[in-house]
Scaffold this motif. Structure first.
Motif, PDB file in Angstrom:
ATOM      1  N   ASP A  90       0.831  -1.204   0.000  1.00 24.56           N
ATOM      2  CA  ASP A  90       0.000   0.000   0.000  1.00 24.56           C
ATOM      3  C   ASP A  90       0.869   1.259   0.000  1.00 24.56           C
ATOM      4  O   ASP A  90       2.018   1.221   0.442  1.00 24.56           O
ATOM      5  N   ASP A  91       0.310   2.373  -0.459  1.00 26.53           N
ATOM      6  CA  ASP A  91       0.964   3.692  -0.409  1.00 26.53           C
ATOM      7  C   ASP A  91       2.362   3.645  -1.022  1.00 26.53           C
ATOM      8  O   ASP A  91       3.287   4.295  -0.520  1.00 26.53           O
ATOM      9  N   GLU A 110      -4.094   4.890  -6.820  1.00 24.43           N
ATOM     10  CA  GLU A 110      -4.973   5.381  -5.762  1.00 24.43           C
ATOM     11  C   GLU A 110      -5.306   6.849  -5.971  1.00 24.43           C
ATOM     12  O   GLU A 110      -4.534   7.589  -6.580  1.00 24.43           O
TER      13      GLU A 110
END
Ligand code: C2E
Ligand code: CA
Ligand code: CA
Ligand code: CA
Length: 275
Positions: free
Chosen positions: A175-176, A232
């Motif tokens: 993630d991220d 995202e």
């Protein structure tokens, strides 16, 4: 001048104390949040950038506090992590996410965020195994999202758990991606199936050429590693176009939908499958 300085210090001291007190009181309330049925999951669609079809949903925690109203996960997740409450709350999230996904068509995936602390709990693999079995959701439909902070803490336990979970058919997403200090080194040391490109790159890409180069390079790298990509924070058609041109497979953001209730997810899926 001395008086003034003392005055300033006292003000800071008081507001710090107030911040600590607020945190302590939130931590206390959070202890009862599961039992009092104050937690909910919202589900944000992850769509195929080429077809706009829903590939899956990311489960995101919501806390409806009886007095304060809705409290942001950015505020209460760190409290849950520090206090250890993330263990029972995280278990609830895993069970609830699998239970909800069981009602969706079999090709729609479910993605769950897992905190570093949850990996130091030997019950994590058992909890996930039971949640899948009890709900009847296939392991292949589940993706776990972890951040670099989980890998930084690794004492061997995280890698072992990730390998066990991947052996069951569960996917693991980083993630991220790009916001940490050593993201690239983790790609070589841990087995990932998906990279989620942080919204700071995705959203920057319509403002300057450099961000676009970064998104493009991440997608190229992911392609060579045989890893999927999710962009995202897609808020505009321009973000979606640039992510797609960079070679990104999937996207997530307000352009497609906000995080939805389980009822609204079912409606979205039904409408999509009719039309
Ligand atoms: P995250 O995992 O990076 O989740 C994505 C966040 O971006 C979500 O915020 C989502 O609502 C928001 N978002 C989605 N699309 C857009 C967009 O187009 N623009 C912008 N500006 N934001 C967008 P949310 O729901 O407030 O969650 C914040 C963070 O809290 C999550 O960041 C995650 O780190 C943590 N979190 C949420 N639920 C859980 C959970 O069940 N377990 C754990 N461990 N952490 C969670
Ligand atoms: Ca996430
Ligand atoms: Ca993220
Ligand atoms: Ca985040």
């Amino acid at each position: 001048a001395k008086e003034g300085q003392r005055g300033t210090l006292q003000v800071c001291d008081t507001s710090l104390k107030r911040a600590y007190a607020a945190r302590r009181s939130l931590a206390k309330d959070l202890e009862h949040a599961v039992a009092r049925d104050e937690l909910r999951l919202a589900f944000q669609p992850i769509v195929c950038l080429a077809t706009r079809r829903t590939a899956g949903f990311e489960a995101l925690l919501r806390w409806q506090h009886p007095c304060r109203g809705s409290v942001s996960p950015a505020e209460f997740i760190p409290i849950a992590e520090d206090s250890g409450l993330i263990l029972p709350i995280g278990q609830w999230v895993i069970r609830e996410a699998c239970r909800t996904a069981a009602n969706w068509p079999g090709d729609v995936r479910i993605t769950v965020n897992i905190s570093a602390r949850q990996f130091s709990d030997s019950g994590l693999v058992d909890c996930i195994t039971a949640a899948l079995a009890d709900s009847g959701t296939e392991a292949e439909r589940l993706t776990l999202e972890i951040t670099e902070s989980t890998l930084i803490r690794d004492d061997g336990g995280v890698l072992g758990a990730l390998e066990t979970l991947r052996g069951m058919g569960i996917r693991v997403a980083l993630d991220d991606f790009g916001t940490g200090y050593a993201s690239l080194s983790y790609l070589t040391r841990f087995p990932f199936d998906v990279i989620k490109i942080d919204r700071s790159f995705v959203q920057g890409s319509s403002g300057g050429a450099n961000h676009q180069v970064v998104v493009q390079s991440i997608c190229d790298l992911a392609g060579k590693l045989g890893v999927g990509t999710v962009a995202e924070g897609i808020e505009t058609e321009e973000h979606a176009r640039l992510a797609r041109e960079a070679g990104c497979d999937l996207g997530q953001g307000y352009l497609f939908d906000r995080p939805l209730s389980a009822v609204d997810c079912a409606a979205r899926l039904a409408a999509e499958r009719l039309g």
